[in-house]
Design an enzyme around this catalytic site. Structure first.
Site, PDB file in Angstrom:
ATOM      1  N   ARG A   1       0.841  -1.206   0.000  1.00 57.07           N
ATOM      2  CA  ARG A   1       0.000   0.000   0.000  1.00 57.07           C
ATOM      3  C   ARG A   1       0.875   1.255   0.000  1.00 57.07           C
ATOM      4  NH1 ARG A   1      -3.858  -1.007   5.001  1.00 57.07           N
ATOM      5  NH2 ARG A   1      -4.578   1.114   4.477  1.00 57.07           N
TER       6      ARG A   1
ATOM      7  N   CYS B   1      -0.970   5.860   9.346  1.00 53.89           N
ATOM      8  CA  CYS B   1      -1.395   4.524   8.912  1.00 53.89           C
ATOM      9  C   CYS B   1      -2.568   4.702   7.957  1.00 53.89           C
ATOM     10  CB  CYS B   1      -1.752   3.646  10.108  1.00 53.89           C
ATOM     11  SG  CYS B   1      -3.062   4.308  11.160  1.00 53.89           S
TER      12      CYS B   1
END
Length: 315
Positions: free
Chosen positions: A191, A272
């Site tokens: 990601r 995050c």
């Protein structure tokens, strides 16, 4: 007053929690699951929990956000109201746990510590570790709580970074600017690189300029145990040793940055997907003595939702 006074450890073992007098602690299940998970934290809490525990919903004890983001840091008023509802006073030793082991409990601890409630700890390994150590559980309706009094606290402002702050920070190359904070991204490496999709539909993957990839699970150890609910073994996560935490940091940022961070010369911003597992980075760095650690509360979801954001892909 807690057995530990004003210097409660960040992390407790199941044995340490079990040995604390029940009158000293407020135990909270702070389990949280990804939006696409079929698991329901409240339902699981009703079925099994640590005796005397109550449930704190991190999505409810939160501030409203213009982009609809969840579990943003609450105001002092919202935090105090939640504490009063849960019977917590400033003298309470609050022990937080989740059902993964270590996943959402560090974020909850970050919240308590950011409001200077330092009589707070997490249970290392959470409910699974508690069960693996043959500690008792209970089910059904939790015990009733007498409402407490909790003065509205002031947030420790350096704990949280806004979108504007991370954008301003991203304009500075940390290799050339000592004032630039280092952004550590807790998402998976795919990601971060932009090669894997985000779990939230329509959201681009990638990372902030100059950010470093530091997946939160490198700070965690997986433990196997025999579960009474399943014929096969189950697993849960706990924090790694201090030596391993140091090594994980150095592997992610390099020796020089690691030295600067450990010496307090370089600030760190943990990020995050939504501000949840950034708490694991915060906790791991706190455990090895790093104090200059904040969290970008919106994290990648808030950043990537804005069309004007500069998104990097690759290394």
């Amino acid at each position: 007053m807690s057995t530990f006074g004003d210097n409660c450890p960040l992390v407790l073992t199941p044995r340490q929690l079990r040995e604390l007098p029940s009158t000293e602690v407020s135990i909270l299940d702070v389990s949280w699951h990804m939006p696409n998970s079929p698991r329901k934290a409240r339902e699981e809490f009703a079925k099994e929990r640590i005796p005397g525990a109550h449930y704190l919903d991190l999505d409810e004890v939160a501030s409203q956000h213009e982009l609809g983001l969840k579990h943003m840091m609450p105001t002092g008023e919202v935090f105090a109201e939640a504490c009063e509802r849960l019977g917590i006073t400033p003298a309470s030793h609050v022990v937080l746990y989740d059902t993964h082991g270590i996943f959402s409990s560090p974020r909850a601890l970050f919240m308590f510590r950011s409001f200077n409630h330092n009589r707070s700890s997490i249970l290392d390994g959470g409910l699974p570790a508690w069960k693996a150590h043959n500690c008792p559980t209970e089910s059904g309706e939790p015990t009733t709580i007498d409402k407490s009094k909790y003065p509205v606290p002031t947030l420790n402002e350096p704990a949280i970074r806004s979108y504007e702050q991370v954008v301003t920070n991203a304009a500075f190359d940390p290799r050339e600017e000592p004032i630039a904070e280092l952004v550590l991204d807790a998402r998976s490496r795919g990601r971060f690189l932009g090669t894997d999709p985000e779990p939230r539909p329509g959201l681009s993957s990638g990372h902030l300029p100059y950010a470093k990839s530091l997946p939160f699970n490198v700070f965690l150890k997986t433990n196997e145990f025999k579960s009474s609910e399943a014929s096969n073994s189950a697993s849960y996560t706990t924090l790694r040793s201090s030596e391993d935490l140091h090594a994980a940091l150095e592997n992610a940022v390099g020796e020089e940055y690691a030295k600067e961070i450990l010496a307090g010369r370089r600030g760190v911003v943990a990020s995050c997907g939504s501000g949840m597992t950034a708490g694991v980075i915060w906790l791991a760095l706190q455990m090895i003595g790093v104090e200059r650690v904040g969290i970008y509360d919106e994290s990648w979801t808030g950043y990537a939702m804005r069309e004007e954001s500069k998104i990097e892909k690759g290394e």
